[in-house]
Design a protein around this motif. Structure first.
Motif, mmCIF file in Angstrom:
data_model
loop_
_atom_site.group_PDB
_atom_site.id
_atom_site.type_symbol
_atom_site.label_atom_id
_atom_site.label_comp_id
_atom_site.label_asym_id
_atom_site.label_seq_id
_atom_site.Cartn_x
_atom_site.Cartn_y
_atom_site.Cartn_z
ATOM 1 N N ALA A 53 -9.442 -38.219 25.360
ATOM 2 C CA ALA A 53 -9.007 -37.105 24.781
ATOM 3 C C ALA A 53 -7.778 -36.719 23.708
ATOM 4 O O ALA A 53 -7.270 -36.363 22.875
ATOM 5 C CB ALA A 53 -9.287 -35.531 25.536
ATOM 6 N N LEU A 54 -6.624 -37.017 24.321
ATOM 7 C CA LEU A 54 -5.512 -36.805 23.831
ATOM 8 C C LEU A 54 -4.440 -37.870 23.492
ATOM 9 O O LEU A 54 -4.688 -36.969 21.756
ATOM 10 C CB LEU A 54 -4.451 -37.006 25.112
ATOM 11 C CG LEU A 54 -3.027 -36.553 24.953
ATOM 12 C CD1 LEU A 54 -2.404 -34.874 24.084
ATOM 13 C CD2 LEU A 54 -1.942 -36.631 25.879
ATOM 14 N N ALA A 55 -5.330 -39.216 23.198
ATOM 15 C CA ALA A 55 -4.986 -39.545 22.606
ATOM 16 C C ALA A 55 -5.952 -39.763 20.587
ATOM 17 O O ALA A 55 -5.778 -40.012 19.895
ATOM 18 C CB ALA A 55 -5.324 -41.055 22.404
ATOM 19 N N SER A 56 -7.039 -39.086 20.701
ATOM 20 C CA SER A 56 -8.037 -38.837 20.108
ATOM 21 C C SER A 56 -7.763 -37.822 19.083
ATOM 22 O O SER A 56 -7.302 -37.629 17.827
ATOM 23 C CB SER A 56 -9.296 -38.364 20.850
ATOM 24 O OG SER A 56 -9.917 -37.865 19.199
ATOM 25 N N VAL A 61 -3.970 -35.625 14.436
ATOM 26 C CA VAL A 61 -2.997 -35.293 13.456
ATOM 27 C C VAL A 61 -2.220 -35.957 12.706
ATOM 28 O O VAL A 61 -1.480 -35.994 11.722
ATOM 29 C CB VAL A 61 -2.044 -34.631 14.930
ATOM 30 C CG1 VAL A 61 -0.372 -34.048 14.897
ATOM 31 C CG2 VAL A 61 -2.656 -33.302 15.645
ATOM 32 N N ALA A 62 -2.121 -36.991 13.108
ATOM 33 C CA ALA A 62 -1.415 -38.217 12.704
ATOM 34 C C ALA A 62 -1.893 -38.718 11.200
ATOM 35 O O ALA A 62 -1.604 -38.474 10.362
ATOM 36 C CB ALA A 62 -1.480 -39.670 13.108
ATOM 37 N N ALA A 63 -3.456 -38.392 10.665
ATOM 38 C CA ALA A 63 -3.906 -38.731 10.139
ATOM 39 C C ALA A 63 -3.335 -37.251 9.449
ATOM 40 O O ALA A 63 -3.628 -37.738 7.559
ATOM 41 C CB ALA A 63 -5.584 -39.330 10.062
ATOM 42 N N ARG A 64 -3.802 -36.696 9.568
ATOM 43 C CA ARG A 64 -3.849 -35.092 8.480
ATOM 44 C C ARG A 64 -2.019 -34.985 8.427
ATOM 45 O O ARG A 64 -1.819 -34.863 6.915
ATOM 46 C CB ARG A 64 -3.838 -34.090 9.011
ATOM 47 C CG ARG A 64 -5.845 -33.817 9.828
ATOM 48 C CD ARG A 64 -5.933 -32.303 10.061
ATOM 49 N NE ARG A 64 -6.884 -32.836 11.148
ATOM 50 C CZ ARG A 64 -7.725 -31.491 10.799
ATOM 51 N NH1 ARG A 64 -6.874 -30.009 10.989
ATOM 52 N NH2 ARG A 64 -9.667 -30.827 11.548
ATOM 53 N N LEU A 65 -0.919 -35.977 8.561
ATOM 54 C CA LEU A 65 0.490 -36.205 8.472
ATOM 55 C C LEU A 65 0.820 -36.460 7.464
ATOM 56 O O LEU A 65 1.145 -36.447 6.612
ATOM 57 C CB LEU A 65 1.246 -35.788 9.918
ATOM 58 C CG LEU A 65 0.600 -34.499 10.649
ATOM 59 C CD1 LEU A 65 2.077 -34.909 11.684
ATOM 60 C CD2 LEU A 65 1.911 -33.701 9.998
ATOM 61 N N VAL A 87 2.196 -31.437 22.986
ATOM 62 C CA VAL A 87 1.993 -32.889 23.212
ATOM 63 C C VAL A 87 1.549 -33.348 21.820
ATOM 64 O O VAL A 87 2.192 -34.632 21.456
ATOM 65 C CB VAL A 87 1.500 -32.738 24.231
ATOM 66 C CG1 VAL A 87 1.417 -34.289 24.885
ATOM 67 C CG2 VAL A 87 2.462 -32.026 25.643
ATOM 68 N N VAL A 88 0.504 -33.105 21.415
ATOM 69 C CA VAL A 88 -0.438 -32.990 20.304
ATOM 70 C C VAL A 88 0.553 -33.865 19.044
ATOM 71 O O VAL A 88 0.504 -34.594 18.531
ATOM 72 C CB VAL A 88 -1.448 -32.280 19.962
ATOM 73 C CG1 VAL A 88 -2.584 -32.915 18.864
ATOM 74 C CG2 VAL A 88 -2.266 -32.445 21.042
ATOM 75 N N ALA A 89 1.572 -32.341 19.156
ATOM 76 C CA ALA A 89 2.322 -32.475 18.228
ATOM 77 C C ALA A 89 2.756 -34.147 17.725
ATOM 78 O O ALA A 89 3.436 -34.922 16.462
ATOM 79 C CB ALA A 89 3.020 -31.403 17.704
ATOM 80 N N LEU A 90 3.217 -33.512 18.664
ATOM 81 C CA LEU A 90 4.969 -35.236 19.624
ATOM 82 C C LEU A 90 4.729 -36.332 18.995
ATOM 83 O O LEU A 90 4.632 -36.777 18.223
ATOM 84 C CB LEU A 90 5.350 -34.596 20.549
ATOM 85 C CG LEU A 90 6.583 -35.891 20.937
ATOM 86 C CD1 LEU A 90 7.526 -35.732 19.587
ATOM 87 C CD2 LEU A 90 6.872 -35.796 22.238
ATOM 88 N N LEU A 91 3.500 -36.381 19.949
ATOM 89 C CA LEU A 91 2.326 -37.663 19.604
ATOM 90 C C LEU A 91 1.294 -38.418 18.804
ATOM 91 O O LEU A 91 1.287 -39.015 18.188
ATOM 92 C CB LEU A 91 1.612 -38.283 20.746
ATOM 93 C CG LEU A 91 2.229 -37.162 22.408
ATOM 94 C CD1 LEU A 91 1.069 -37.670 22.842
ATOM 95 C CD2 LEU A 91 2.689 -38.726 22.259
ATOM 96 N N GLY A 92 1.498 -37.116 17.474
ATOM 97 C CA GLY A 92 0.678 -37.301 15.828
ATOM 98 C C GLY A 92 1.767 -38.152 15.587
ATOM 99 O O GLY A 92 1.568 -38.814 14.632
ATOM 100 N N ALA A 93 3.232 -36.787 15.831
ATOM 101 C CA ALA A 93 3.874 -37.362 14.345
ATOM 102 C C ALA A 93 4.720 -37.908 14.930
ATOM 103 O O ALA A 93 4.700 -39.024 13.748
ATOM 104 C CB ALA A 93 5.334 -36.427 15.025
ATOM 105 N N ALA A 94 4.652 -39.004 15.916
ATOM 106 C CA ALA A 94 5.148 -40.608 15.795
ATOM 107 C C ALA A 94 4.016 -41.554 16.121
ATOM 108 O O ALA A 94 4.313 -43.109 14.991
ATOM 109 C CB ALA A 94 5.488 -40.306 17.191
ATOM 110 N N ARG A 95 2.570 -41.214 15.731
ATOM 111 C CA ARG A 95 1.687 -42.240 15.034
ATOM 112 C C ARG A 95 1.563 -42.380 14.243
ATOM 113 O O ARG A 95 1.042 -43.484 12.616
ATOM 114 C CB ARG A 95 0.168 -42.383 15.713
ATOM 115 C CG ARG A 95 0.258 -42.098 16.903
ATOM 116 C CD ARG A 95 -1.407 -41.807 18.387
ATOM 117 N NE ARG A 95 -1.296 -41.930 19.423
ATOM 118 C CZ ARG A 95 -2.028 -42.814 20.277
ATOM 119 N NH1 ARG A 95 -2.950 -43.269 19.272
ATOM 120 N NH2 ARG A 95 -1.510 -42.830 21.394
ATOM 121 N N ALA A 96 2.515 -41.405 13.605
ATOM 122 C CA ALA A 96 2.384 -41.104 11.614
ATOM 123 C C ALA A 96 3.484 -41.930 11.289
ATOM 124 O O ALA A 96 3.934 -41.648 10.175
ATOM 125 C CB ALA A 96 1.980 -39.428 10.947
#
Length: 528
Positions: A53-56, A61-65, A87-96
């Motif tokens: 769930a966290l990865a999803s 977030v990565a896609a939206r950024l 946590v979600v913002a940090l990991l999403g930004a990294a994946r982007a």
């Protein structure tokens, strides 16, 4: 020291170092091997959020950024408490492919703006507590919200807008997609140093921390320290996720002594890390709040970011039935540089912050020559966790980073077995419970208060926080601005931990023959 009975001894053959290369793939191994294992426990209802769930959420977030026009290597600010949103913002930004700069939500708006402008952040991600304040920032501010149901399902809301054409400014032109984080050190509003940490720095730090404490999927902790500091970010959050463990995020995203042990029991915590000030608070309240036999058995307790006196350490070990391990590190070394080992892996040394962990440590004299064992000098650190320098500050980088070595500014000594003991700081930063405060910055703010002629800021010894902030202030008119007005001005212009705990109005300040403020005289006259 004998191992307390409640401390567990892990079979070394079971330990596996995390397979991570940075923030981008931090969750990948767990999603493949243990997708439904708990990663976070969040909200006041203590809902479990799985790795899948966290990865999803991070991927969304990565896609939206990315869709908002942000490109790989762009810098974004992150202003959140210790919440799922962080946590979600940090990991999403990294994946982007973005570089994230976490900032303290308690900083005044002027400091937040100055740091974001100096960095050249193209956008800022906020949680509801910050966006609700209506702060004005020098980059588009996007509010992020994570809704978690009682069943562990979650959804993310992020209204991004569009950034448009990239116009790199500030220090961001020194960044690339190999960078993961920019962390700010203590300093004045416009001179706080920016430390770029690569994904390789992050991965090396996490592997070292996990190996030092043999963290794995059976471990869990409660987030005590804020994530905008390396202590909370690396030692508690990221190392737990890298090793497949679980982190409970307290309600409202901040430490509460009143709920701490309930949180520890709720997550079946096996360890926690904190600054000495928090350890002192927990010890002081233990007689009425520590659950005793009902407390989860702890493998160890960790202390970092400030010195912990030996008496407190031993009292904590007796009360909590687990070894207390002191560690040492800096933002520039991706947090941990040394630590006491688990008792089954080595001896604990009174007054020591342990042995080097994943780095080389030397103690040098003023000529840069290594000191013999037991001789005090400046602590230098070298290794894969050490940053390449500071952003937009070549002079300070040249002074601090020498031939691959980080000059820490701390004084210490190594013994014959390589254990490090710290003896003080070269610089005059005030260390209030792990918060590093620049006296010059506080003096500058005080001098800006109407009616104040000059000010001197100094450290006062304190049994709980280690040090508190004191100030001696000269006013322009004897019947002019008063103490409470000056403190009110400070609260409006300083972070809460920077506001003087004691403020004295004085007729004059001592100066040296060269005309500079005599800090030693100030300390002797006003700190006691």
């Amino acid at each position: 020291m004998a191992v307390p009975a409640a401390a567990s001894v892990r079979d070394a053959n079971r330990y596996r170092p995390p397979r991570v290369t940075g923030l981008v793939d931090l969750l990948d191994a767990q999603v493949r091997e243990r997708p439904y294992a708990r990663a976070l426990v969040v909200t006041g209802e203590r809902v479990q959020l799985s790795y899948r769930a966290l990865a999803s959420l991070a991927d969304e977030v990565a896609a939206r950024l990315g869709g908002a026009g942000l490109g790989r290597g762009d810098a974004v600010g992150l202003i959140c408490a210790n919440t799922a949103e962080f946590v979600v913002a940090l990991l999403g930004a990294a994946r982007a492919g973005l570089v994230t700069a976490p900032l303290d939500p308690a900083l005044p708006e002027s400091q937040l703006s100055a740091r974001l402008a100096a960095l050249g952040a193209r956008a800022v991600l906020l949680d509801a507590s910050v966006s609700g304040r209506g702060v004005m920032l020098p980059a588009p501010a996007w509010s992020l919200r994570v809704d978690v149901s009682g069943a562990g399902t979650a959804a993310v809301e992020l209204e991004t807008g569009v950034c448009g054409q990239a116009q790199v400014s500030g220090a961001a032109d020194e960044l690339s997609e190999r960078d993961a984080l920019v962390l700010f050190t203590a300093g004045t509003t416009d001179r706080a140093k920016m430390v770029p940490l690569t994904h390789a720095n992050v991965a090396a730090s996490l592997r070292t921390i996990c190996a030092t404490y043999e963290l794995g999927p059976d471990d869990a902790t409660v987030a005590v320290m804020p994530f905008f500091h390396g202590h909370g970010l690396f030692a508690a959050l990221l190392s737990s996720l890298a090793s497949g463990g679980c982190v409970l995020l307290p309600e409202r995203g901040r430490f509460s002594a009143g709920t701490f042990w309930d949180d520890m029991r709720a997550v079946d915590a096996t360890w926690f890390t904190a600054v000495p000030a928090i350890h002192e608070i927990l010890l002081d309240r233990s007689e009425r709040e520590y659950p005793g036999p009902q407390a989860p058995p702890l493998k160890f307790v960790r202390s970092c970011s400030a010195p912990l006196n030996t008496a407190t350490q031993r009292a904590l070990e007796r009360t909590f039935g687990a070894p207390l391990l002191s560690a040492y590190g800096m933002t520039e070394s991706s947090h941990q540089a040394t630590s006491e080992p688990l008792p089954q892996r080595g001896a604990l040394r009174q007054g020591s912050v342990g042995r080097p962990t994943g780095v080389a440590v030397r103690v040098v004299d003023r000529s840069g020559r290594s000191c013999p064992a037991g001789v005090e000098g400046e602590v230098w650190v070298q290794g894969p966790t050490v940053a390449r320098g500071y952003l937009a500050d070549g002079d300070e980088s040249a002074r601090t980073f020498v031939d691959g070595w980080l000059r820490t500014g701390d004084l210490g000594a190594l013994d014959e077995d390589g254990y490090l003991s710290l003896t003080g700081r070269i610089k005059n930063l005030i260390n209030r419970g792990g918060e590093k405060i620049s006296p010059e910055h506080v003096e500058d703010v005080l001098a800006g208060c109407p009616g104040v002629a000059e000010a001197a800021v100094f450290a006062m010894p304190d049994a709980v926080y280690g040090q508190r902030v004191g100030a001696a202030v000269v006013v322009r008119e004897p019947d002019g601005v008063g103490r409470e007005e000056i403190l009110r001005y400070c609260r409006d212009h300083l972070a809460a931990f920077e506001v003087p705990d004691r403020l004295e109005l004085v007729a004059a300040l001592p100066y040296t023959a060269k005309g500079g403020l005599d800090r030693k005289a100030v300390q002797a006259r006003y700190a006691s």
